[in-house]
Design a protein around this motif. Structure first.
Motif, PDB file in Angstrom:
ATOM      1  N   LEU A 199      -2.196  69.302  -6.357  1.00 55.05           N
ATOM      2  CA  LEU A 199      -1.505  70.635  -5.905  1.00 55.05           C
ATOM      3  C   LEU A 199      -1.545  70.558  -4.403  1.00 55.05           C
ATOM      4  N   LEU A 200      -2.564  70.116  -3.875  1.00 54.98           N
ATOM      5  CA  LEU A 200      -2.918  69.954  -2.402  1.00 54.98           C
ATOM      6  C   LEU A 200      -1.946  69.133  -1.463  1.00 54.98           C
ATOM      7  N   MET A 201      -1.483  68.094  -2.469  1.00 54.93           N
ATOM      8  CA  MET A 201      -0.497  67.400  -1.895  1.00 54.93           C
ATOM      9  C   MET A 201       0.856  67.596  -2.218  1.00 54.93           C
ATOM     10  N   GLY A 202       1.279  68.946  -2.555  1.00 55.09           N
ATOM     11  CA  GLY A 202       2.384  69.382  -2.640  1.00 55.09           C
ATOM     12  C   GLY A 202       3.073  69.427  -4.175  1.00 55.09           C
ATOM     13  N   ASP A 203       2.369  68.868  -4.883  1.00 52.36           N
ATOM     14  CA  ASP A 203       2.894  68.645  -6.257  1.00 52.36           C
ATOM     15  C   ASP A 203       2.712  70.143  -7.283  1.00 52.36           C
ATOM     16  N   THR A 204       3.360  71.330  -6.706  1.00 52.86           N
ATOM     17  CA  THR A 204       3.149  72.472  -7.280  1.00 52.86           C
ATOM     18  C   THR A 204       3.730  72.633  -8.694  1.00 52.86           C
ATOM     19  N   GLN A 205       4.087  71.634  -9.313  1.00 55.99           N
ATOM     20  CA  GLN A 205       4.850  71.699 -10.766  1.00 55.99           C
ATOM     21  C   GLN A 205       3.499  71.664 -11.719  1.00 55.99           C
ATOM     22  N   VAL A 206       2.884  71.063 -11.412  1.00 57.76           N
ATOM     23  CA  VAL A 206       1.329  70.841 -12.181  1.00 57.76           C
ATOM     24  C   VAL A 206       0.525  72.294 -12.265  1.00 57.76           C
ATOM     25  N   LEU A 207       0.995  73.341 -11.479  1.00 61.77           N
ATOM     26  CA  LEU A 207       0.164  74.584 -11.785  1.00 61.77           C
ATOM     27  C   LEU A 207       0.220  75.210 -13.075  1.00 61.77           C
ATOM     28  N   PRO A 208       1.173  75.334 -13.884  1.00 59.63           N
ATOM     29  CA  PRO A 208       0.860  75.813 -15.055  1.00 59.63           C
ATOM     30  C   PRO A 208       0.040  74.939 -15.996  1.00 59.63           C
ATOM     31  N   GLU A 209       0.046  73.741 -15.860  1.00 59.83           N
ATOM     32  CA  GLU A 209      -1.024  73.044 -16.639  1.00 59.83           C
ATOM     33  C   GLU A 209      -2.577  73.429 -16.020  1.00 59.83           C
ATOM     34  N   TYR A 210      -2.529  73.371 -14.741  1.00 63.50           N
ATOM     35  CA  TYR A 210      -3.897  73.823 -14.012  1.00 63.50           C
ATOM     36  C   TYR A 210      -4.204  74.760 -14.764  1.00 63.50           C
ATOM     37  N   LEU A 211      -3.608  76.108 -14.819  1.00 71.31           N
ATOM     38  CA  LEU A 211      -3.892  77.334 -15.297  1.00 71.31           C
ATOM     39  C   LEU A 211      -4.397  77.200 -16.731  1.00 71.31           C
ATOM     40  N   ASP A 212      -3.754  76.447 -17.485  1.00 70.08           N
ATOM     41  CA  ASP A 212      -4.235  76.127 -18.982  1.00 70.08           C
ATOM     42  C   ASP A 212      -5.520  75.681 -19.083  1.00 70.08           C
ATOM     43  N   PHE A 213      -5.691  74.745 -18.019  1.00 76.10           N
ATOM     44  CA  PHE A 213      -7.096  73.929 -17.829  1.00 76.10           C
ATOM     45  C   PHE A 213      -8.159  75.056 -17.333  1.00 76.10           C
ATOM     46  N   LEU A 214      -7.934  75.839 -16.478  1.00 74.61           N
ATOM     47  CA  LEU A 214      -8.860  76.797 -16.331  1.00 74.61           C
ATOM     48  C   LEU A 214      -9.277  77.901 -17.181  1.00 74.61           C
ATOM     49  N   ASP A 215      -8.010  78.175 -17.898  1.00 74.25           N
ATOM     50  CA  ASP A 215      -8.703  78.959 -19.243  1.00 74.25           C
ATOM     51  C   ASP A 215      -9.434  78.235 -20.379  1.00 74.25           C
ATOM     52  N   LYS A 216      -9.157  76.871 -20.114  1.00 79.40           N
ATOM     53  CA  LYS A 216     -10.173  76.148 -21.371  1.00 79.40           C
ATOM     54  C   LYS A 216     -11.668  76.011 -20.698  1.00 79.40           C
ATOM     55  N   HIS A 217     -11.610  75.990 -19.406  1.00 79.12           N
ATOM     56  CA  HIS A 217     -12.890  75.772 -18.610  1.00 79.12           C
ATOM     57  C   HIS A 217     -13.113  76.828 -17.586  1.00 79.12           C
ATOM     58  N   PRO A 218     -13.528  78.017 -17.909  1.00 80.07           N
ATOM     59  CA  PRO A 218     -14.032  79.009 -17.221  1.00 80.07           C
ATOM     60  C   PRO A 218     -14.815  78.931 -16.039  1.00 80.07           C
ATOM     61  N   THR A 219     -15.792  77.913 -16.197  1.00 83.63           N
ATOM     62  CA  THR A 219     -16.579  77.896 -15.026  1.00 83.63           C
ATOM     63  C   THR A 219     -15.958  77.171 -13.814  1.00 83.63           C
ATOM     64  N   GLU A 220     -14.638  76.717 -14.022  1.00 80.31           N
ATOM     65  CA  GLU A 220     -14.149  76.095 -13.074  1.00 80.31           C
ATOM     66  C   GLU A 220     -12.945  76.962 -12.081  1.00 80.31           C
ATOM     67  N   ILE A 221     -13.049  78.244 -12.762  1.00 80.07           N
ATOM     68  CA  ILE A 221     -12.222  79.100 -12.241  1.00 80.07           C
ATOM     69  C   ILE A 221     -12.653  79.623 -10.917  1.00 80.07           C
ATOM     70  N   PRO A 222     -13.801  79.624 -10.213  1.00 83.99           N
ATOM     71  CA  PRO A 222     -13.909  80.154  -8.857  1.00 83.99           C
ATOM     72  C   PRO A 222     -13.333  79.118  -7.882  1.00 83.99           C
ATOM     73  N   ALA A 223     -13.518  77.588  -8.320  1.00 80.87           N
ATOM     74  CA  ALA A 223     -13.024  76.802  -7.604  1.00 80.87           C
ATOM     75  C   ALA A 223     -11.567  76.617  -7.668  1.00 80.87           C
ATOM     76  N   GLY A 224     -10.971  76.827  -8.647  1.00 78.22           N
ATOM     77  CA  GLY A 224      -9.641  76.879  -9.028  1.00 78.22           C
ATOM     78  C   GLY A 224      -8.755  77.729  -8.082  1.00 78.22           C
ATOM     79  N   LEU A 225      -9.350  79.059  -8.362  1.00 79.44           N
ATOM     80  CA  LEU A 225      -8.708  80.050  -7.459  1.00 79.44           C
ATOM     81  C   LEU A 225      -8.785  79.753  -5.939  1.00 79.44           C
ATOM     82  N   LEU A 226      -9.580  79.497  -5.271  1.00 80.55           N
ATOM     83  CA  LEU A 226      -9.603  78.902  -4.023  1.00 80.55           C
ATOM     84  C   LEU A 226      -8.467  77.747  -3.878  1.00 80.55           C
ATOM     85  N   THR A 227      -8.461  76.672  -4.522  1.00 77.86           N
ATOM     86  CA  THR A 227      -7.205  75.661  -4.441  1.00 77.86           C
ATOM     87  C   THR A 227      -6.096  76.333  -4.551  1.00 77.86           C
ATOM     88  N   ILE A 228      -5.819  77.427  -5.631  1.00 73.38           N
ATOM     89  CA  ILE A 228      -4.407  77.919  -5.792  1.00 73.38           C
ATOM     90  C   ILE A 228      -4.079  78.767  -4.520  1.00 73.38           C
TER      91      ILE A 228
END
Length: 415
Positions: A315-344
């Motif tokens: 994502l940080l390198m500009g591949d924003t197409q993986v965002l939907p996959e990343y959101l699914d990943f965060l839903d399955k791993h809620p402990t990663e949400i705080p770090a994920g929100l900052l990245t997004i």
């Protein structure tokens, strides 16, 4: 007429006096204190030394506060000027636990008349530290450091390490001072403590945003963990029974963290391509030979973090197409949400993409940022709001941007 001199207070005279006041027989006092009748008789007659636990038991029997008669106890710690380790160590520990500093100093002064007694002070510090009373252990480690003649001894190096761990807190300036104080001694530690010392140094550097220092400690941790792993693997392979190296965390933690922290330091410097190379070092650690149940659980954590970080770097390198996959990943791993929100949020402000739907989806989690008290999540919250300022400005929402500016100002006072 000459006045009679008052009798000098002693531990036993004070106990005898209060025993008479309460009218307790020896049998009654034995029952109330839990001290064996014969032992109690010998103690009160002066035929047996008293332990600090027994004095505490008598204090309870006489309904006295903690620390009762502690100022009279030092005589129990010395017999013919020889110190009794079994009595002086528990006494100093109890004094530290209840804050009787007035009782500690005279004992310390007497102990330091002989260099060999520095080991007693070290033992007190270790017992307190291992019992979770790290703040109480600090003065004893400081005394060891000040009075140990051999600065290359394990006792001196371990005292530096314990002092480093015990003084870490929430104040950034104090934490950096602790790093400076400990850093020169990190390589003098036995390897099991050195592993954890390097891990702590890297973590503190992350919180302090000292990325080059974090890289240095991560590199050292990775090299040392690899060396220790090879040694432990050979040792266990060649011996039917052997004592494993005693470490605070499982050995696989130090190995994986060496790669993870290196990648995190590179990420914070904008070197995302370089950071991705280190993900492979902890993405699959099933090959690690020395795994038990705890180790296997740690390996699964590293797998999750590796997936999260690969999404982050893409994502940080500009591949924003993986965002939907990343959101699914965060839903399955809620402990990663705080770090994920900052990245997004960083990606959205950097590449000017709309994430309003994400902000709505995770509105409850964003509000929970305020509940976090640890420095890492406080920092994430601040940076999230900082990137949100740019995001709102690019969308022409000036009032929302202003709200985020005010929020950042408030958070800056807390971080």
């Amino acid at each position: 007429m000459r006045l009679q001199e008052p009798l000098q207070r002693s531990l036993r005279s004070e106990i005898e006096k209060i025993q008479k006041q309460y009218g307790y027989t020896l049998s009654k006092l034995s029952a109330l204190s839990g001290i064996n009748h014969g032992h109690l008789s010998d103690i009160l007659r002066g035929n047996r030394a008293m332990t600090i636990r027994q004095l505490d038991a008598l204090a309870t029997a006489f309904e006295q506060p903690p620390g009762w008669l502690y100022e009279l106890y030092p005589d129990e710690c010395f017999a013919k000027e020889r110190v009794s380790r079994p009595r002086v160590i528990p006494y100093l520990i109890r004094c530290a636990e209840i804050g009787r500093q007035d009782c500690i100093q005279p004992i310390v002064s007497k102990l330091l008349d002989e260099q060999k007694n520095v080991d007693i002070l070290f033992s007190v510090g270790e017992r307190l530290f291992e019992a979770g009373k790290s703040k109480e252990s600090i003065p004893f480690y400081q005394l060891v450091i000040e009075n140990e003649k051999d600065s290359h001894s394990d006792r001196f190096s371990l005292s530096q390490y314990r002092l480093f761990r015990a003084t870490l807190g929430t104040n950034a300036e104090d934490n950096w001072k602790a790093v400076i104080r400990f850093e020169p001694y990190r390589h003098r530690l036995p390897e099991n403590y050195q592993l954890d010392g390097l891990l702590q140094l890297a973590n503190v550097s992350f919180v302090l945003q000292r990325w080059s220092d974090m890289e240095k400690y991560a590199d050292e941790l990775r090299l040392l963990a690899s060396k220790v792993y090879e040694h432990e693997w050979r040792k266990r392979k060649n011996a039917k029974t052997c004592e494993p190296l005693k470490t605070e965390r499982h050995l696989v933690v130090y190995y994986g963290q060496g790669f993870l922290l290196k990648g995190a330091a590179l990420q914070m410097q904008g070197l995302y391509g370089e950071a991705k190379k280190y993900v492979q070092g902890y993405a699959d650690l099933d090959w690690f030979e020395l795994l038990d149940n705890t180790g296997r659980m740690e390996v699964e954590k590293f797998k999750t973090w590796a997936k999260a970080n690969m999404y982050t770097y893409d994502l940080l390198m500009g591949d924003t197409q993986v965002l939907p996959e990343y959101l699914d990943f965060l839903d399955k791993h809620p402990t990663e949400i705080p770090a994920g929100l900052l990245t997004i949020m960083e990606v959205a402000s950097k590449f000017d993409i709309s994430i309003d739907h994400v902000l709505e989806r995770y509105s409850a989690e964003i509000e929970r940022f305020y509940e976090h008290q640890d420095q890492i999540n406080k920092g994430r919250h601040y940076n999230f709001r900082y990137f949100k300022i740019a995001y709102e400005l690019k969308r022409g929402r000036m009032n929302k941007a202003l709200d985020e500016i005010l929020c950042c100002m408030d958070l800056a006072d807390l971080c």
